[in-house]
Design a protein around this motif. Structure first.
Motif, PDB file in Angstrom:
ATOM      1  N   ASP A  58       0.831  -1.209   0.000  1.00 42.12           N
ATOM      2  CA  ASP A  58       0.000   0.000   0.000  1.00 42.12           C
ATOM      3  C   ASP A  58       0.863   1.256   0.000  1.00 42.12           C
ATOM      4  O   ASP A  58       0.544   2.248  -0.670  1.00 42.12           O
ATOM      5  CB  ASP A  58      -0.942   0.012   1.202  1.00 42.12           C
ATOM      6  CG  ASP A  58      -2.098  -0.967   1.062  1.00 42.12           C
ATOM      7  OD1 ASP A  58      -2.288  -1.501  -0.049  1.00 42.12           O
ATOM      8  OD2 ASP A  58      -2.795  -1.200   2.068  1.00 42.12           O
ATOM      9  N   ILE A 106       2.600   1.741  -3.472  1.00 38.62           N
ATOM     10  CA  ILE A 106       1.673   2.234  -4.495  1.00 38.62           C
ATOM     11  C   ILE A 106       1.576   3.756  -4.461  1.00 38.62           C
ATOM     12  O   ILE A 106       1.231   4.384  -5.460  1.00 38.62           O
ATOM     13  CB  ILE A 106       0.291   1.554  -4.321  1.00 38.62           C
ATOM     14  CG1 ILE A 106       0.385   0.080  -4.743  1.00 38.62           C
ATOM     15  CG2 ILE A 106      -0.797   2.255  -5.118  1.00 38.62           C
ATOM     16  CD1 ILE A 106      -0.832  -0.742  -4.403  1.00 38.62           C
ATOM     17  N   THR A 107       1.908   4.368  -3.328  1.00 33.20           N
ATOM     18  CA  THR A 107       1.921   5.841  -3.261  1.00 33.20           C
ATOM     19  C   THR A 107       3.132   6.409  -3.999  1.00 33.20           C
ATOM     20  O   THR A 107       3.165   7.598  -4.322  1.00 33.20           O
ATOM     21  CB  THR A 107       1.939   6.347  -1.805  1.00 33.20           C
ATOM     22  OG1 THR A 107       3.200   6.030  -1.188  1.00 33.20           O
ATOM     23  CG2 THR A 107       0.807   5.746  -0.995  1.00 33.20           C
ATOM     24  N   SER A 141       4.598   4.619  -6.815  1.00 30.68           N
ATOM     25  CA  SER A 141       4.660   4.116  -8.186  1.00 30.68           C
ATOM     26  C   SER A 141       3.330   3.507  -8.610  1.00 30.68           C
ATOM     27  O   SER A 141       2.604   2.934  -7.785  1.00 30.68           O
ATOM     28  CB  SER A 141       5.759   3.045  -8.288  1.00 30.68           C
ATOM     29  OG  SER A 141       5.683   2.333  -9.499  1.00 30.68           O
ATOM     30  N   ASN A 142       3.036   3.599  -9.908  1.00 29.23           N
ATOM     31  CA  ASN A 142       1.847   2.949 -10.454  1.00 29.23           C
ATOM     32  C   ASN A 142       2.088   1.473 -10.749  1.00 29.23           C
ATOM     33  O   ASN A 142       1.145   0.741 -11.030  1.00 29.23           O
ATOM     34  CB  ASN A 142       1.404   3.654 -11.742  1.00 29.23           C
ATOM     35  CG  ASN A 142       0.888   5.048 -11.493  1.00 29.23           C
ATOM     36  OD1 ASN A 142       0.245   5.302 -10.477  1.00 29.23           O
ATOM     37  ND2 ASN A 142       1.177   5.967 -12.405  1.00 29.23           N
ATOM     38  N   THR A 143       3.363   1.062 -10.717  1.00 29.18           N
ATOM     39  CA  THR A 143       3.699  -0.322 -11.047  1.00 29.18           C
ATOM     40  C   THR A 143       4.459  -0.958  -9.895  1.00 29.18           C
ATOM     41  O   THR A 143       5.651  -0.684  -9.695  1.00 29.18           O
ATOM     42  CB  THR A 143       4.540  -0.402 -12.336  1.00 29.18           C
ATOM     43  OG1 THR A 143       3.873   0.317 -13.376  1.00 29.18           O
ATOM     44  CG2 THR A 143       4.731  -1.849 -12.766  1.00 29.18           C
ATOM     45  N   LYS A 161       9.761   2.607 -11.824  1.00 32.92           N
ATOM     46  CA  LYS A 161       9.608   4.025 -12.179  1.00 32.92           C
ATOM     47  C   LYS A 161       8.538   4.173 -13.269  1.00 32.92           C
ATOM     48  O   LYS A 161       8.337   3.277 -14.062  1.00 32.92           O
ATOM     49  CB  LYS A 161      10.933   4.588 -12.687  1.00 32.92           C
ATOM     50  CG  LYS A 161      11.991   4.696 -11.596  1.00 32.92           C
ATOM     51  CD  LYS A 161      11.714   5.849 -10.659  1.00 32.92           C
ATOM     52  CE  LYS A 161      12.806   6.037  -9.639  1.00 32.92           C
ATOM     53  NZ  LYS A 161      12.720   7.247  -8.855  1.00 32.92           N
TER      54      LYS A 161
END
Length: 198
Positions: free
Chosen positions: A172, A175-176, A178-180, A198
Motif C-alpha cells: 500500500d 503504491i503511493t 509508483s503505479n507499477t 519508475k
C-alpha cells in the motif's frame, strides 16, 4: 545510532559463532534460501548492461550471483560491517566495474543506478516506527528503473532483533510512490519480495 549498534553487535555475535563467510553470519537460515531470494530479485528485469546498487551487500554474494547470470553489470555494494566487506572485496577482486563502500546507506550520498536491491537488510527492528517507509522512499529515489527488496512476513523469535511486516501494508505504501508495484510470495516461507518501478 543505537539501532545501528544493535545490528552491528547482532552480526558480530553471529560472525564469532559461524565465521564471517557463512550465510548464517548474515542471518540467513541457509545458502539455499539466500540464493532463492536472489533468484526472485533478479526477475525484476533484464539486468544485462545495467548498473546495480546492493544495499547491505554483506559478503558480496549478490554480486557473485549476478556475475553468473548477467553480463556487463556495473555493481556497487554498501555495508557497515567491515568483516563482510573484506570478504566481498576478496571474493570479487577479479570482477570488472565492481565497487564497495563502507557506511550507512541512510547517511551520505548514494549512487543513482538503474536498479537498487535490498536482500535482508531491512529486516531489523528500528526505534522509528516509520523507518521502513522512509528507507523505501529514499532508495526508490536512487533508481532509474526499479527498486527491489525482500522482507520477512514472520519471524521465529518475535522478541528478537528481526522484524516482520505485512505485505499489504508495504505494498500500500509502495503504491503511493509508483503505479507499477509487483509482489512475489511463496518462494521461501515467511518472506516476500516487492518490486517498485519508475
Amino acid at each position: 545510532m543505537l539501532d545501528k549498534l544493535y545490528i552491528q553487535k547482532f552480526h558480530e555475535d553471529k560472525i564469532e559463532k559461524y565465521g564471517s563467510e557463512s550465510a548464517q553470519s548474515l542471518a540467513w537460515f541457509s545458502e539455499e534460501d539466500q540464493l532463492k531470494r536472489f533468484e526472485i530479485l533478479a526477475q525484476i528485469g533484464d539486468l544485462n548492461d545495467c548498473s546495480v546498487l546492493d544495499i547491505g551487500c554483506g559478503n558480496g554474494d549478490l554480486c557473485y550471483y549476478l556475475s553468473q547470470h548477467f553480463t556487463n553489470v556495473s555493481y556497487h555494494g554498501i555495508d557497515m560491517i567491515p568483516a563482510f566487506l573484506d570478504n566481498a572485496i576478496e571474493k570479487t577482486k577479479d570482477f570488472p566495474d565492481t565497487t564497495f563502500y563502507l557506511g550507512d546507506f541512510m547517511q551520505g550520498q548514494l549512487t543513482v543506478v538503474d536498479y537498487v536491491f535490498v536482500s535482508g537488510s531491512l529486516n531489523y527492528k528500528n526505534s522509528d516506527p516509520d523507518f521502513i517507509f522512509k528507507v523505501i522512499a529514499h532508495l526508490y529515489a536512487h533508481c532509474n528503473i526499479a527498486l527491489g527488496f525482500n522482507l520477512l512476513s514472520k519471524t521465529v523469535n518475535p522478541d528478537g532483533i528481526l522484524m516482520a511486516y505485512s505485505p499489504k501494508t508495504i505494498t500500500d505504501f509502495c503504491i503511493t510512490l509508483s503505479n507499477t508495484v509487483v509482489v512475489k510470495e511463496n518462494y521461501v516461507e515467511g518472506d516476500f519480495t516487492v518490486m517498485v518501478y519508475k
